[in-house]
Enzyme design. Structure first.
Site, PDB file in Angstrom:
ATOM      1  N   ASP A  14       0.886  -1.020   0.099  1.00 37.76           N
ATOM      2  CA  ASP A  14       0.235   0.227   0.057  1.00 37.76           C
ATOM      3  C   ASP A  14       0.473   1.438   0.777  1.00 37.76           C
ATOM      4  OD1 ASP A  14      -2.442   1.374   0.149  1.00 37.76           O
ATOM      5  OD2 ASP A  14      -2.811   0.967   2.550  1.00 37.76           O
ATOM      6  N   HIS A  31       3.637   3.429  -9.227  1.00 36.51           N
ATOM      7  CA  HIS A  31       3.304   2.438  -8.980  1.00 36.51           C
ATOM      8  C   HIS A  31       5.138   1.373  -9.935  1.00 36.51           C
ATOM      9  CE1 HIS A  31      -0.617   2.159  -8.159  1.00 36.51           C
ATOM     10  NE2 HIS A  31      -1.134   3.698  -9.081  1.00 36.51           N
ATOM     11  N   ASN A  62      -9.626  -1.995  -7.294  1.00 39.71           N
ATOM     12  CA  ASN A  62      -9.172  -1.315  -7.550  1.00 39.71           C
ATOM     13  C   ASN A  62      -9.265  -0.426  -9.075  1.00 39.71           C
ATOM     14  OD1 ASN A  62      -5.990  -2.549  -6.215  1.00 39.71           O
ATOM     15  ND2 ASN A  62      -7.476  -1.000  -5.216  1.00 39.71           N
ATOM     16  N   ARG A  65     -11.099   2.882  -9.283  1.00 35.86           N
ATOM     17  CA  ARG A  65      -9.608   4.069  -9.609  1.00 35.86           C
ATOM     18  C   ARG A  65      -9.728   4.723 -10.879  1.00 35.86           C
ATOM     19  NH1 ARG A  65      -4.326   2.807  -7.059  1.00 35.86           N
ATOM     20  NH2 ARG A  65      -5.221   2.030  -4.907  1.00 35.86           N
ATOM     21  N   ARG A 182       1.181  -4.868   6.443  1.00 34.18           N
ATOM     22  CA  ARG A 182       0.652  -3.846   4.955  1.00 34.18           C
ATOM     23  C   ARG A 182       1.588  -2.642   5.747  1.00 34.18           C
ATOM     24  NH1 ARG A 182      -5.739  -2.485   4.360  1.00 34.18           N
ATOM     25  NH2 ARG A 182      -4.264  -0.259   3.360  1.00 34.18           N
ATOM     26  N   ILE A 189      -7.424  -4.893   6.649  1.00 30.98           N
ATOM     27  CA  ILE A 189      -6.582  -6.248   5.713  1.00 30.98           C
ATOM     28  C   ILE A 189      -7.847  -5.640   4.503  1.00 30.98           C
ATOM     29  CG2 ILE A 189      -6.642  -7.885   7.490  1.00 30.98           C
ATOM     30  CD1 ILE A 189      -9.247  -8.594   6.883  1.00 30.98           C
ATOM     31  N   SER A 190      -8.331  -5.075   3.981  1.00 37.29           N
ATOM     32  CA  SER A 190      -8.820  -4.865   2.938  1.00 37.29           C
ATOM     33  C   SER A 190      -9.745  -5.568   2.037  1.00 37.29           C
ATOM     34  CB  SER A 190      -7.818  -3.528   2.026  1.00 37.29           C
ATOM     35  OG  SER A 190      -7.831  -2.173   2.981  1.00 37.29           O
TER      36      SER A 190
END
Length: 238
Positions: A14, A31, A62, A65, A182, A189-190
């Site tokens: 993350d 990224h 995601n 996005r 993380r 923990i998403s």
């Protein structure tokens, strides 16, 4: 480090975007730096002797996005799959990708399948990449698979156990994580490995993923080694 090394470490990588924003750079640059951090971390993990690592690379959420950021991530994924295959082979890494491939571009799916086939006999380390992955959806799909077996008469409802259910998950051939790391300071923990993380130890690191290093990995493992894993049983008394 030889004693108490976790057999399986899961990582939520993350903070790539926030790393870039803090430096007034495009998120795509974050990224790319994140992919470099992953490459270096795998070298460290092999040196330490970790047999399994799972990385949360792109979640099912995601997809919400911006189109431009998704395109940047997918382009990076293509390049990574193409450029790292030889490196994986040389290092003895087996690649496994989990998640909903139906949402990925056809050429990416082909690259994934080719990489999995070419590395399937490697035994030094298994690297699991969670792409277009969501823990709830994984559990739903496993439940559907169990239901179909019951409907077809291949399974009796009384035979459904945790082991039986676990065999329908993407990670059926992989041990549950001992440790979850993380980055970025977030403490959740998403929707990642919801079933598999039931008894995992968790370490949350303040650094953004592009800054995560071998030193941070070692510190997380050392924190893990201090923990007493009881799996619901009472602590031992002196």
């Amino acid at each position: 480090m030889t004693k108490g090394i976790p057999k399986h470490i899961a990582v939520i990588m993350d903070g790539n975007g926030r790393w870039a924003n803090a430096r007034h750079l495009p998120r795509a640059f974050g990224h790319r730096k994140g992919a470099e951090a992953l490459r270096e971390l795998l070298k460290s993990a092999i040196k330490i002797g970790i047999p399994y690592m799972t990385f949360y690379s792109f979640s099912s959420e995601n997809w919400n996005r911006s189109e431009s950021e998704i395109n940047d991530i997918m382009g990076l994924l293509r390049r990574y799959l193409q450029s790292e295959l030889a490196t994986f082979h040389k290092a003895g890494i087996r690649l496994k990708v989990i998640g909903d491939r139906s949402r990925l571009a056809a050429d990416i799916v082909r690259l994934i399948e080719d990489a999995e086939v070419q590395t399937c006999d490697n035994t030094k380390m298994t690297v699991v990449m969670a792409l277009s992955y969501g823990g709830r959806q994984e559990i739903v799909e496993a439940a559907k698979a169990i239901a179909r077996k019951v409907e077809n008469g291949d399974l009796n409802s009384d035979e459904i156990t945790e082991t039986c259910f676990g065999q329908e998950l993407y990670t059926s051939e992989i041990p549950d994580p001992d440790l979850l790391i993380r980055t970025s300071g977030e403490m959740r923990i998403s929707n990642f490995l919801l079933w598999q993380l039931a008894y995992s130890e968790m370490v949350f690191v303040e650094k953004y993923w592009p800054d995560f290093s071998e030193k941070d990995l070692i510190q997380a493992i050392e924190e893990y080694q201090k923990r007493e894993r009881r799996y619901g049983s009472a602590a031992e008394t002196a």
